[in-house]
Design a protein around this motif. Structure first.
Motif, PDB file in Angstrom:
ATOM      1  N   SER A   1       0.818  -1.214   0.000  1.00  0.00           N
ATOM      2  CA  SER A   1       0.000   0.000   0.000  1.00  0.00           C
ATOM      3  C   SER A   1       0.855   1.270   0.000  1.00  0.00           C
ATOM      4  CB  SER A   1      -0.932  -0.010   1.216  1.00  0.00           C
ATOM      5  OG  SER A   1      -1.680   1.168   1.287  1.00  0.00           O
ATOM      6  N   PHE A   2       1.924   1.260   0.796  1.00  0.00           N
ATOM      7  CA  PHE A   2       2.768   2.459   0.926  1.00  0.00           C
ATOM      8  C   PHE A   2       3.992   2.434   0.008  1.00  0.00           C
ATOM      9  CE2 PHE A   2       0.362   2.504   4.883  1.00  0.00           C
ATOM     10  CZ  PHE A   2       0.130   3.852   5.115  1.00  0.00           C
ATOM     11  N   ARG A   3       4.145   1.344  -0.766  1.00  0.00           N
ATOM     12  CA  ARG A   3       5.298   1.200  -1.686  1.00  0.00           C
ATOM     13  C   ARG A   3       6.620   1.371  -0.920  1.00  0.00           C
ATOM     14  NH1 ARG A   3       3.689   5.569  -6.010  1.00  0.00           N
ATOM     15  NH2 ARG A   3       5.710   5.020  -6.931  1.00  0.00           N
TER      16      ARG A   3
ATOM     17  N   ILE B   1       9.211   7.991  -0.686  1.00  0.00           N
ATOM     18  CA  ILE B   1       8.899   8.598  -1.987  1.00  0.00           C
ATOM     19  C   ILE B   1       7.670   9.502  -1.954  1.00  0.00           C
ATOM     20  CG2 ILE B   1       9.969   6.733  -3.315  1.00  0.00           C
ATOM     21  CD1 ILE B   1       7.075   5.616  -3.710  1.00  0.00           C
ATOM     22  N   GLN B   2       6.915   9.482  -0.869  1.00  0.00           N
ATOM     23  CA  GLN B   2       5.695  10.284  -0.802  1.00  0.00           C
ATOM     24  C   GLN B   2       5.483  10.775   0.623  1.00  0.00           C
ATOM     25  OE1 GLN B   2       3.198   7.384  -2.665  1.00  0.00           O
ATOM     26  NE2 GLN B   2       3.070   6.063  -0.869  1.00  0.00           N
ATOM     27  N   THR B   3       4.508  11.627   0.797  1.00  0.00           N
ATOM     28  CA  THR B   3       4.330  12.282   2.098  1.00  0.00           C
ATOM     29  C   THR B   3       4.008  11.307   3.219  1.00  0.00           C
ATOM     30  OG1 THR B   3       2.013  12.722   1.533  1.00  0.00           O
ATOM     31  CG2 THR B   3       3.618  14.474   1.091  1.00  0.00           C
TER      32      THR B   3
ATOM     33  N   PHE C   1       6.450   3.185   6.660  1.00  0.00           N
ATOM     34  CA  PHE C   1       7.639   2.497   7.180  1.00  0.00           C
ATOM     35  C   PHE C   1       7.411   2.054   8.622  1.00  0.00           C
ATOM     36  CE2 PHE C   1      11.735   2.613   9.405  1.00  0.00           C
ATOM     37  CZ  PHE C   1      12.516   1.791   8.609  1.00  0.00           C
ATOM     38  N   ALA C   2       6.883   2.959   9.444  1.00  0.00           N
ATOM     39  CA  ALA C   2       6.648   2.646  10.857  1.00  0.00           C
ATOM     40  C   ALA C   2       5.606   1.538  11.013  1.00  0.00           C
ATOM     41  CB  ALA C   2       6.214   3.897  11.609  1.00  0.00           C
ATOM     42  N   LEU C   3       4.529   1.608  10.238  1.00  0.00           N
ATOM     43  CA  LEU C   3       3.473   0.584  10.315  1.00  0.00           C
ATOM     44  C   LEU C   3       3.983  -0.771   9.826  1.00  0.00           C
ATOM     45  CD1 LEU C   3       0.410   2.629   8.977  1.00  0.00           C
ATOM     46  CD2 LEU C   3       0.766   1.854  11.341  1.00  0.00           C
ATOM     47  N   CYS C   4       4.767  -0.739   8.748  1.00  0.00           N
ATOM     48  CA  CYS C   4       5.317  -1.973   8.189  1.00  0.00           C
ATOM     49  C   CYS C   4       6.250  -2.654   9.187  1.00  0.00           C
ATOM     50  CB  CYS C   4       6.060  -1.652   6.887  1.00  0.00           C
ATOM     51  SG  CYS C   4       6.827  -3.068   6.085  1.00  0.00           S
TER      52      CYS C   4
ATOM     53  N   ILE D   1      20.331   5.169  -0.055  1.00  0.00           N
ATOM     54  CA  ILE D   1      19.928   5.808  -1.318  1.00  0.00           C
ATOM     55  C   ILE D   1      18.445   6.158  -1.319  1.00  0.00           C
ATOM     56  CG2 ILE D   1      19.803   5.564  -3.831  1.00  0.00           C
ATOM     57  CD1 ILE D   1      22.668   5.664  -2.792  1.00  0.00           C
ATOM     58  N   ARG D   2      17.615   5.185  -0.961  1.00  0.00           N
ATOM     59  CA  ARG D   2      16.161   5.367  -1.050  1.00  0.00           C
ATOM     60  C   ARG D   2      15.547   5.965   0.215  1.00  0.00           C
ATOM     61  NH1 ARG D   2      14.462  -0.620  -3.465  1.00  0.00           N
ATOM     62  NH2 ARG D   2      16.015  -0.680  -5.151  1.00  0.00           N
ATOM     63  N   GLY D   3      16.286   5.955   1.280  1.00  0.00           N
ATOM     64  CA  GLY D   3      15.738   6.355   2.581  1.00  0.00           C
ATOM     65  C   GLY D   3      15.296   5.150   3.378  1.00  0.00           C
ATOM     66  N   CYS D   4      14.519   4.285   2.735  1.00  0.00           N
ATOM     67  CA  CYS D   4      14.122   3.013   3.341  1.00  0.00           C
ATOM     68  C   CYS D   4      13.867   2.014   2.230  1.00  0.00           C
ATOM     69  CB  CYS D   4      12.872   3.181   4.218  1.00  0.00           C
ATOM     70  SG  CYS D   4      11.338   3.432   3.273  1.00  0.00           S
ATOM     71  N   THR D   5      13.749   0.751   2.598  1.00  0.00           N
ATOM     72  CA  THR D   5      13.390  -0.296   1.643  1.00  0.00           C
ATOM     73  C   THR D   5      12.903  -1.506   2.427  1.00  0.00           C
ATOM     74  OG1 THR D   5      14.097  -1.442  -0.369  1.00  0.00           O
ATOM     75  CG2 THR D   5      15.658  -1.444   1.478  1.00  0.00           C
ATOM     76  N   VAL D   6      12.605  -2.583   1.717  1.00  0.00           N
ATOM     77  CA  VAL D   6      12.221  -3.850   2.336  1.00  0.00           C
ATOM     78  C   VAL D   6      13.257  -4.887   1.933  1.00  0.00           C
ATOM     79  CG1 VAL D   6      10.485  -5.683   2.446  1.00  0.00           C
ATOM     80  CG2 VAL D   6       9.763  -3.285   2.295  1.00  0.00           C
TER      81      VAL D   6
END
Length: 272
Positions: free
Chosen positions: A64-66, A72-74, A80-83, A150-155
């Motif tokens: 849902s949040f990619r 990448i978005q607001t 990230f926190a919910l995931c 690079i991305r700030g966060c990822t999975v």
């Protein structure tokens, strides 16, 4: 590190109901934990590092949040926190059940000790994992969202974590337990004509990749094709991997040394 050390991964679709958010498959996970305990009791020198997928806990949020794409978005920070909370909630349940069945397990949270660079693990503080194994404690890692330079966060997937760790904490085998019985020529849950591929090698991978090109079992971490690619990296270090069903009895058999229950990713022989 230990020639009696086995890396074990419990697939998210095996321990959760992947089509129902936040739903544990308690019958499956209790049976699995019982088999793990019985295998440890039967083979006193057996050391395990266990990882598990996220299944229906973090995956819907990450989609849902990619989250894999980064901040990448607001609402990316919220996602990230919910995931991370969802992933660690499932991990807590898994560790609780292992403890209930007498396995001395401890949670290792990737968000707190792992950094990625453009989607790939670049740094992992592994000393707590090494200390756990050296003290006969079973470390439990899991697919998680992590910070990315690079991305700030990822999975990162459990397979990515096991691939990285295998460079420094060398297991004798890597066992990936899934809902399906291995790697097939098509999705066995949808195509009755799907055939099990008993062995994957560097030489036949291009053929296997063509079967998985339309990839089945796709989730936020890439599905079966990405899984096989990660395991081939481990095989290139001379370590045998196997993807097999987590059905009743298989976990105990595999941990006792039985091979060929699913799809073996053949190790490349290393010469010094």
């Amino acid at each position: 590190m230990e020639n009696n050390l086995i890396f074990v991964k419990l697939g998210g679709s095996l321990i959760t109901e992947k089509s129902a958010p936040y739903t544990i498959n308690y019958d499956a996970i209790r049976r699995i934990v019982k088999e793990i305990k019985e295998a440890i009791d039967a083979k006193q020198d057996l050391n395990l590092l266990i990882g598990h997928g996220g299944g229906s806990f973090p995956h819907p949020i990450a989609q849902s949040f990619r989250t894999i794409e980064g901040f990448i978005q607001t609402n990316s920070v919220r996602g990230f926190a919910l995931c991370q909370n969802a992933a660690s909630t499932l991990n807590r349940i898994v560790v609780d059940l292992l403890l209930d069945y007498g396995v001395d397990a401890v949670s290792i949270q990737p968000t707190a000790c792992c950094i990625a660079e453009n989607g790939e693990i670049s740094d992992f503080f592994i000393k707590p994992i090494e200390a756990s194994i050296n003290n006969d404690i079973t470390p439990i890692v899991f697919g998680d969202c992590v910070f990315d330079t690079i991305r700030g966060c990822t999975v990162v997937s459990t397979e990515q974590i096991l691939t990285y760790l295998s460079k420094y904490i060398r297991p004798s085998r890597v066992l990936i337990f899934e809902l399906v019985g291995g790697v097939y020529t098509a999705d066995p849950q949808k195509d009755k004509k799907a055939k099990l591929i008993p062995e994957i090698t560097v030489e036949n991978f291009s053929t296997v990749e063509s079967y998985l090109g339309g990839s089945y079992s796709v989730d936020v971490t890439g599905g079966m094709l990405k899984k096989v690619k990660e395991l081939l990296k481990i095989a290139k270090r001379g370590i045998e991997c196997e993807i097999l069903s987590g059905q009743s009895g298989n976990i105990k058999k595999a941990l006792k040394g039985e091979r060929g229950l699913g799809t073996i990713i053949k190790p490349i022989t290393l010469f010094n």
